[in-house]
Design an enzyme around this catalytic site. Structure first.
Site, mmCIF file in Angstrom:
data_model
loop_
_atom_site.group_PDB
_atom_site.id
_atom_site.type_symbol
_atom_site.label_atom_id
_atom_site.label_comp_id
_atom_site.label_asym_id
_atom_site.label_seq_id
_atom_site.Cartn_x
_atom_site.Cartn_y
_atom_site.Cartn_z
ATOM 1 N N HIS A 51 112.867 111.474 -18.210
ATOM 2 C CA HIS A 51 113.214 110.059 -18.163
ATOM 3 C C HIS A 51 114.692 109.921 -17.797
ATOM 4 O O HIS A 51 115.465 110.872 -17.921
ATOM 5 C CB HIS A 51 113.005 109.382 -19.524
ATOM 6 C CG HIS A 51 111.605 109.398 -20.000
ATOM 7 N ND1 HIS A 51 110.567 108.780 -19.350
ATOM 8 C CD2 HIS A 51 111.052 109.972 -21.114
ATOM 9 C CE1 HIS A 51 109.445 108.963 -20.027
ATOM 10 N NE2 HIS A 51 109.711 109.690 -21.093
ATOM 11 N N HIS A 85 109.270 106.599 -13.729
ATOM 12 C CA HIS A 85 108.113 105.883 -14.278
ATOM 13 C C HIS A 85 108.195 104.372 -14.074
ATOM 14 O O HIS A 85 107.467 103.611 -14.722
ATOM 15 C CB HIS A 85 107.962 106.217 -15.769
ATOM 16 C CG HIS A 85 107.834 107.683 -16.012
ATOM 17 N ND1 HIS A 85 108.724 108.405 -16.771
ATOM 18 C CD2 HIS A 85 106.918 108.570 -15.546
ATOM 19 C CE1 HIS A 85 108.358 109.681 -16.786
ATOM 20 N NE2 HIS A 85 107.279 109.821 -16.041
ATOM 21 N N MET A 94 107.694 101.232 -16.796
ATOM 22 C CA MET A 94 108.635 101.660 -17.828
ATOM 23 C C MET A 94 109.972 100.964 -17.600
ATOM 24 O O MET A 94 110.801 101.405 -16.801
ATOM 25 C CB MET A 94 108.798 103.178 -17.841
ATOM 26 C CG MET A 94 109.601 103.671 -19.019
ATOM 27 S SD MET A 94 109.500 105.464 -19.196
ATOM 28 C CE MET A 94 110.682 105.705 -20.508
ATOM 29 N N CYS A 126 113.199 103.260 -16.024
ATOM 30 C CA CYS A 126 113.169 104.712 -15.838
ATOM 31 C C CYS A 126 112.707 104.949 -14.406
ATOM 32 O O CYS A 126 111.602 104.528 -14.037
ATOM 33 C CB CYS A 126 112.195 105.344 -16.840
ATOM 34 S SG CYS A 126 111.854 107.089 -16.544
#
Length: 142
Positions: free
Chosen positions: A82, A130, A135, A127
């Protein structure tokens, strides 16, 4: 008899001085310990987990409110790698999104980054790996 009274008086004075000195040392040690703890464990206004406890892709919590000047900690949790990237179109005017972003990947559990927020407003972040899975998060600074 007079000699033993004098010796007792000297002994009591010596014990009193030793006790006072020991108490002063305890107080000094307590101050050092408290200062060390404060420096070693900075207080964060909030901690945001990167990835849910069951491997979900997200920031937990995904929306928080903090006071101006407070620091937020981001902790790598699950489903990594991440990172934390602030959206240049979703930060207060005058804030450099690139300067507050953490584009390097956090690859292991427990890895951390922090941000101190000195400008009031809403900060949107995501992120990169993602982002397509949704995200993203929001920090409101009052």
């Amino acid at each position: 008899a007079k000699t033993s009274v004098a010796k007792t008086s000297v002994a009591k004075t010596s014990v009193a001085k030793t006790t006072t000195a020991s108490f002063e040392n305890v107080k000094k040690a307590a101050v050092v310990a408290a200062t060390t703890l404060a420096l070693a464990s900075p207080a964060f206004a909030a901690t945001i987990k990167l990835g849910g406890d069951n491997g979900e892709l997200g920031f937990y919590p995904n929306s928080i409110t903090v006071a101006k000047g407070e620091t937020v900690e981001f902790v790598n949790n699950k489903a990594f790698p991440h990172n934390v990237v602030f959206d240049e179109d979703n930060v207060p005017a005058g804030v450099n999104a690139d300067a507050i972003s953490h584009e390097d990947y956090l690859n292991g559990p427990g890895e951390k980054v922090t941000n101190k927020f000195d400008v009031a407003g809403t900060y949107g972040y995501y992120c990169e790996p993602h982002q397509g899975a949704g995200m993203a998060g929001k920090i409101i600074v009052q």
